[in-house]
Design an enzyme around this catalytic site. Sequence first.
Site, short mmCIF file in Angstrom:
data_model
loop_
_atom_site.label_atom_id
_atom_site.label_comp_id
_atom_site.label_asym_id
_atom_site.label_seq_id
_atom_site.Cartn_x
_atom_site.Cartn_y
_atom_site.Cartn_z
N PRO A 203 0.81 -1.22 0.00
CG PRO A 203 -0.88 -1.59 1.56
CD PRO A 203 0.41 -2.17 1.05
CB ILE B 111 -9.03 3.34 -37.31
CG1 ILE B 111 -7.82 4.26 -37.19
CG2 ILE B 111 -9.21 2.89 -38.76
CD1 ILE B 111 -6.47 3.60 -37.50
N GLY C 75 -14.29 2.86 -35.34
CA GLY C 75 -15.55 3.49 -34.91
C GLY C 75 -16.38 2.57 -34.05
CD GLU D 196 7.76 -7.00 -13.88
OE1 GLU D 196 7.26 -7.33 -12.78
OE2 GLU D 196 8.95 -7.17 -14.15
N GLY D 197 6.92 -1.60 -13.49
CA GLY D 197 7.44 -0.24 -13.62
C GLY D 197 6.63 0.56 -14.61
C1 LIG Z 1 -3.57 -5.51 -12.59
C2 LIG Z 1 -2.31 -5.28 -11.83
C3 LIG Z 1 -1.43 -6.32 -11.63
C4 LIG Z 1 -0.27 -6.14 -10.88
N1 LIG Z 1 0.55 -7.20 -10.65
C5 LIG Z 1 1.60 -7.05 -9.79
C6 LIG Z 1 2.36 -8.18 -9.38
O1 LIG Z 1 2.17 -9.32 -9.83
N2 LIG Z 1 3.32 -7.99 -8.43
C7 LIG Z 1 3.58 -6.76 -7.90
O2 LIG Z 1 4.45 -6.67 -7.05
N3 LIG Z 1 2.89 -5.67 -8.29
C8 LIG Z 1 1.91 -5.79 -9.21
N4 LIG Z 1 1.17 -4.69 -9.60
C9 LIG Z 1 1.49 -3.38 -9.04
C10 LIG Z 1 2.19 -2.47 -10.04
O3 LIG Z 1 3.50 -2.91 -10.27
C11 LIG Z 1 2.13 -1.05 -9.45
O4 LIG Z 1 0.78 -0.62 -9.58
C12 LIG Z 1 3.05 -0.10 -10.16
O5 LIG Z 1 4.38 -0.39 -9.84
C13 LIG Z 1 2.77 1.37 -9.79
O6 LIG Z 1 2.70 1.53 -8.41
P1 LIG Z 1 1.47 2.31 -7.75
O7 LIG Z 1 0.23 1.71 -8.30
O8 LIG Z 1 1.64 2.30 -6.27
O9 LIG Z 1 1.56 3.77 -8.30
P2 LIG Z 1 2.45 4.96 -7.72
O10 LIG Z 1 3.86 4.52 -7.51
O11 LIG Z 1 1.75 5.57 -6.57
O12 LIG Z 1 2.45 5.96 -8.95
C14 LIG Z 1 1.31 6.75 -9.30
C15 LIG Z 1 1.68 7.59 -10.51
O13 LIG Z 1 2.81 8.44 -10.20
C16 LIG Z 1 3.88 8.21 -11.13
N5 LIG Z 1 5.17 8.33 -10.44
C17 LIG Z 1 5.55 7.70 -9.30
N6 LIG Z 1 6.82 8.04 -8.98
C18 LIG Z 1 7.24 8.89 -9.95
C19 LIG Z 1 8.47 9.60 -10.18
N7 LIG Z 1 9.51 9.48 -9.37
N8 LIG Z 1 8.54 10.39 -11.27
C20 LIG Z 1 7.48 10.54 -12.11
N9 LIG Z 1 6.30 9.91 -11.94
C21 LIG Z 1 6.19 9.09 -10.88
C22 LIG Z 1 3.66 6.80 -11.64
O14 LIG Z 1 4.26 6.59 -12.88
C23 LIG Z 1 2.13 6.74 -11.71
O15 LIG Z 1 1.69 7.31 -12.89
C24 LIG Z 1 0.03 -4.85 -10.37
C25 LIG Z 1 -0.85 -3.78 -10.60
C26 LIG Z 1 -2.00 -3.99 -11.31
C27 LIG Z 1 -2.93 -2.81 -11.50
#
Ligand SMILES: Cc1cc2nc3c(=O)[nH]c(=O)nc-3n(C[C@H](O)[C@H](O)[C@H](O)COP(=O)(O)OP(=O)(O)OC[C@H]3O[C@@H](n4cnc5c(N)ncnc54)[C@H](O)[C@@H]3O)c2cc1C
Length: 404
Positions: free
Chosen positions: A139, A355, A357, A381-382
């Site tokens: 979280p 494209i 529609g 994965e980032g």
């Molecule tokens: C369907 C689904 C499957 C997933 N599966 C896995 C899994 O198998 N294992 C696992 O460990 N995780 C998993 N994830 C988690 C996923 O890797 C994270 O959601 C992701 O890394 C982004 O983290 P966050 O959601 O906390 O967003 P945040 O880190 O809170 O980011 C929110 C926004 O801020 C931007 N941001 C954050 N830091 C910066 C920065 N320094 N500079 C510029 N922009 C920034 C981000 O790009 C994003 O747009 C999954 C997520 C989903 C939705």
Amino acid sequence: MINLETPKKMAPLIGQANQVAREVLRPISRKYDLAEHSYPKELDMLAAVIDGMNEGSENGGTGAAGVRRSSNGDGQSGNRNGTNLSTALSIIEMCWGDVGLLLTMPRQGLGNSAIASVASEEQLKHYGGKWAAMAITEPEAGSDSASIRTTATLDGEEYVLNGEKIFVTSGDRADLIVVWASLDRDKGRAAIKSFIVERDNPGLKLERLEHKLGIRASDTANFRLEDCRVPKEALLGSPEIDVKQGFGGAMQTFDNTRPLVAAMAVGVARAALEQTRECLQAAGVEIDHARPALSQSAAVSRFLELEADWEASKLLTMQAAWMADNGRPNSLQASMAKAKAGRTCVEVTLGCVEICGSVGYGESELLEKWARDAKILDIFEGTQQIQLLIVARQLLGKSSAELR
Ligand SMILES: Cc1cc2nc3c(=O)[nH]c(=O)nc-3n(C[C@H](O)[C@H](O)[C@H](O)COP(=O)(O)OP(=O)(O)OC[C@H]3O[C@@H](n4cnc5c(N)ncnc54)[C@H](O)[C@@H]3O)c2cc1C
């Protein structure tokens, strides 16, 4: 149009993967998009076939567990088309079929890639053949994975894990979960290690399954780890906290898995482009690759623009996977491929809806589904932004403390 030739020896594997995608995944694609959280039982049979394909292939497999550097890249071999490339190419085919189903394919989890990337030979033997999910996100820790709070404390011959993990792909279906936890939160990122936790460990408690925009065939689980005990041998890699190496060990996994997620994006985008080409042809609109895009209709011009971006994504993906096969450092190229392919997949799938529609927006075709499935490939994965940050750091020679 630029075309990188696919290695000839991989043609049979790609053909098989495409056949599976066409005959098994596509026909059940909509069914499990609608039936979120029901297990696609058709995949059990398919997973066994994929295991057979991996065992029978001397050129590398199709599976997540195929991505192993130590045995397939010594940096001396010149030009080697190995398991990273064959896995990426077969993932493209499978995701042309359905990315959500590929993500929930037994024994093909991202945890399997993590194990393959960093496990010792003994661990590989012990955990090989099992399905492994990957649990990094918490979280309070998404993009900034160095800030995870889950702890691992050594107690005799066991580690005791405590914390919370969210968004774990295949978390409820896999046999194993690779959990990232800190051995010592005061020592920062170098203390973060990965631990293999059996899914039926009583200390691993499922909290809930997510409802999602796309990839609904794939389950996404949230867990609490409460005094979750694992044997000492469940720690992947070295237990030493090497402050100089920092995050290097854990990040090695991403160098192998980011090209695979990029490959997923390339596969989904190709599906959308192919369907759109058919849609244009059915409407009597000719696509002429020999003529400048802007001299053709607006729809064709847009299509060619999307197709060129897709081609660039595919080339970057193949390059990053090829570098891993050849033992070359590829963090930069892995992030470039993931950034380009993730963004392109979103643009291509939405562009194809545009494209086509109403045909693109309705449920009679899969275009609207692919547009929903695409976004996650630019997040997990980032995220897009994080990949660009990594690319910028590498190009400018800045550390993560200097550029964040
Ligand atoms: C369907 C689904 C499957 C997933 N599966 C896995 C899994 O198998 N294992 C696992 O460990 N995780 C998993 N994830 C988690 C996923 O890797 C994270 O959601 C992701 O890394 C982004 O983290 P966050 O959601 O906390 O967003 P945040 O880190 O809170 O980011 C929110 C926004 O801020 C931007 N941001 C954050 N830091 C910066 C920065 N320094 N500079 C510029 N922009 C920034 C981000 O790009 C994003 O747009 C999954 C997520 C989903 C939705």
